[in-house]
Write an enzyme that holds these catalytic residues in place. Structure first.
Site, PDB file in Angstrom:
ATOM      1  CG  ASN A   6      -1.611   1.010   0.943  1.00 54.22           C
ATOM      2  OD1 ASN A   6      -1.209   2.385   0.799  1.00 54.22           O
ATOM      3  ND2 ASN A   6      -2.711   0.610   1.390  1.00 54.22           N
ATOM      4  CG  HIS A   9       1.239   4.781   4.431  1.00 54.19           C
ATOM      5  ND1 HIS A   9       0.575   5.025   5.323  1.00 54.19           N
ATOM      6  CD2 HIS A   9       1.073   3.249   4.622  1.00 54.19           C
ATOM      7  CE1 HIS A   9       0.102   4.622   5.814  1.00 54.19           C
ATOM      8  NE2 HIS A   9      -0.116   3.249   4.548  1.00 54.19           N
ATOM      9  CG  HIS A  42      -8.572   3.751   0.674  1.00 55.05           C
ATOM     10  ND1 HIS A  42      -8.385   3.939   2.100  1.00 55.05           N
ATOM     11  CD2 HIS A  42      -9.362   4.560   0.308  1.00 55.05           C
ATOM     12  CE1 HIS A  42      -9.400   4.123   2.548  1.00 55.05           C
ATOM     13  NE2 HIS A  42     -10.197   4.681   1.004  1.00 55.05           N
ATOM     14  NE  ARG A  44      -9.206   8.545   3.711  1.00 60.00           N
ATOM     15  CZ  ARG A  44     -10.112   7.535   5.361  1.00 60.00           C
ATOM     16  NH1 ARG A  44      -9.095   6.895   5.147  1.00 60.00           N
ATOM     17  NH2 ARG A  44     -10.690   8.490   5.774  1.00 60.00           N
ATOM     18  NE  ARG A  48      -7.302  11.455   5.171  1.00 61.64           N
ATOM     19  CZ  ARG A  48      -8.356  11.285   6.480  1.00 61.64           C
ATOM     20  NH1 ARG A  48      -7.409   9.633   6.870  1.00 61.64           N
ATOM     21  NH2 ARG A  48      -9.439  11.016   7.043  1.00 61.64           N
ATOM     22  CD  GLU A  69      -6.760   0.274   0.829  1.00 62.13           C
ATOM     23  OE1 GLU A  69      -7.043   0.445   1.290  1.00 62.13           O
ATOM     24  OE2 GLU A  69      -6.024  -1.095   1.054  1.00 62.13           O
ATOM     25  CB  THR A 100     -10.056   1.622   6.992  1.00 63.81           C
ATOM     26  OG1 THR A 100      -9.464   2.564   5.724  1.00 63.81           O
ATOM     27  CG2 THR A 100     -11.015   1.154   6.110  1.00 63.81           C
ATOM     28  CD  GLU A 150      -7.507  -6.471   2.945  1.00 64.85           C
ATOM     29  OE1 GLU A 150      -7.476  -5.836   1.331  1.00 64.85           O
ATOM     30  OE2 GLU A 150      -6.849  -5.686   3.089  1.00 64.85           O
ATOM     31  CG  HIS A 213      -6.137  -1.928   9.827  1.00 62.54           C
ATOM     32  ND1 HIS A 213      -6.519  -0.544   8.755  1.00 62.54           N
ATOM     33  CD2 HIS A 213      -5.689  -0.928  10.351  1.00 62.54           C
ATOM     34  CE1 HIS A 213      -6.151   0.273   9.493  1.00 62.54           C
ATOM     35  NE2 HIS A 213      -5.793   0.688  10.130  1.00 62.54           N
TER      36      HIS A 213
HETATM   37  N1  PXP Z   1      -6.532  -3.476   3.081  1.00 55.23           N
HETATM   38  C1  PXP Z   1      -7.037  -2.169   3.616  1.00 55.23           C
HETATM   39  C2  PXP Z   1      -8.448  -2.391   3.196  1.00 55.23           C
HETATM   40  C3  PXP Z   1      -6.404  -0.800   3.879  1.00 55.23           C
HETATM   41  O1  PXP Z   1      -7.679  -0.331   3.633  1.00 55.23           O
HETATM   42  C4  PXP Z   1      -5.085  -0.429   4.309  1.00 55.23           C
HETATM   43  C5  PXP Z   1      -5.147   0.361   5.057  1.00 55.23           C
HETATM   44  O2  PXP Z   1      -5.112   1.542   3.937  1.00 55.23           O
HETATM   45  C6  PXP Z   1      -4.197  -1.818   4.533  1.00 55.23           C
HETATM   46  C7  PXP Z   1      -5.081  -2.966   3.829  1.00 55.23           C
HETATM   47  C8  PXP Z   1      -2.661  -0.909   4.976  1.00 55.23           C
HETATM   48  O3  PXP Z   1      -3.380  -1.141   6.546  1.00 55.23           O
HETATM   49  P1  PXP Z   1      -1.246  -0.818   7.040  1.00 55.23           P
HETATM   50  O4  PXP Z   1      -1.399   0.414   6.559  1.00 55.23           O
HETATM   51  O5  PXP Z   1      -2.115  -0.222   8.470  1.00 55.23           O
HETATM   52  O6  PXP Z   1      -0.462  -1.625   6.636  1.00 55.23           O
END
Ligand code: PXP
Length: 260
Positions: A6, A9, A42, A44, A48, A69, A100, A150, A213
């Site tokens: 992901n 960040h 994602h 959003r 952001r 996402e 999330t 998921e 997550h």
């Molecule tokens: N999976 C989903 C559906 C998410 O919303 C997120 C956070 O954006 C993640 C995985 C990844 O989470 P993390 O950044 O805490 O590893």
């Protein structure tokens, strides 16, 4: 086990300055070279981090599948149907949340979910539902005809952090305050058992199972042991570690430029 990285960040850092760098697009080659299997982003509603232009470029230029996402919002789903990512993971979204915070309320939003899933599948996009690990969520997801679920591993990650690390409680849903180590150990075991049994049930129902997550370099080990989970989507911990694995080189490069 497959890894979706992901990269939101990276865009968080860019948006803090509202400039061009760091550009999440520049991560594609590195993610691929490092052996990951998928890019997760994602889009959003409040934009952001990832912007629509990021999503367009990432989907156009990535040689890896894109897991996008997004929330159950008509505006976003319209965009997503245009963008045609490989997969869409439907997630709940609240403006005021930091990230999330839980899975979809799939019982409460059945009709909106049904029509959204249909629309995405009509556009030949695989659909995944981000759900809290309960049997009801698994069976309802199956009935929706989605390809993937998921599991939200936030609760597991929070218990793990309370047991073995430092958890800043202000951001998390479990009140940790007075829980003994024995209670936390029991809770951790129970959460892992739930994830293991439900993943197996889901797989037997023909669903593909992902999880994510709050997973990091410590707590991921227990999840990797769950054979029915095919894929993990991980962001925060990978990007956080990359700062420190790359900081020395970044300083050396700058210091070298300062040699007269
Ligand atoms: N999976 C989903 C559906 C998410 O919303 C997120 C956070 O954006 C993640 C995985 C990844 O989470 P993390 O950044 O805490 O590893």
């Amino acid at each position: 086990m497959k890894l979706g990285v992901n990269i939101d960040h990276i865009a968080v850092l860019r948006e803090a300055r509202k400039i061009a760098d760091p550009n999440p697009l520049d991560a594609l080659g590195i993610v691929k070279k490092a052996g990951a299997d998928q890019i997760t982003i994602h889009l959003r509603e409040d934009r952001r981090h990832i912007q629509e232009s990021d999503a367009i470029n990432i989907i156009k230029l990535s040689s890896m599948p894109i897991n996008l996402e997004c929330a159950l919002s008509t505006e976003i789903i319209d965009i997503v149907c245009e963008l045609q990512p490989h997969r869409v993971t439907l997630v709940p979204e609240k403006r005021e949340e930091v990230t999330t915070e839980g899975g979809l309320n799939i019982l409460g939003e059945q009709s909106l979910l049904k029509s959204t899933i249909q629309r995405l599948q009509d556009n030949e996009i695989e659909v995944s539902l981000f759900i809290d690990p309960t049997i009801q969520n698994v069976t309802v997801s199956k009935n929706f005809g989605v390809e993937w679920i998921e599991f939200h591993t936030g609760k597991y990650a929070n218990i793990y952090a309370m047991l073995f690390g430092n958890l800043d409680n202000t951001h998390h849903s479990i009140p940790s305050l007075e829980l003994s180590r024995a209670t936390l150990s029991k809770m951790l075991k129970e959460e892992l058992t739930t994830l293991r049994l439900l993943s197996s049930d889901a797989m037997k129902l023909g669903l593909k199972v992902a999880a994510g997550h709050g997973l990091n370099y410590q707590n991921v080990q227990n999840i990797v042991k769950i054979k029915s989970i095919e894929e993990l989507n991980i962001g925060q911990s990978i990007i956080a570690r990359s700062i420190f694995s790359g900081l020395e080189e970044a300083i050396i490069d700058m210091k070298n430029l300062l040699i007269r």
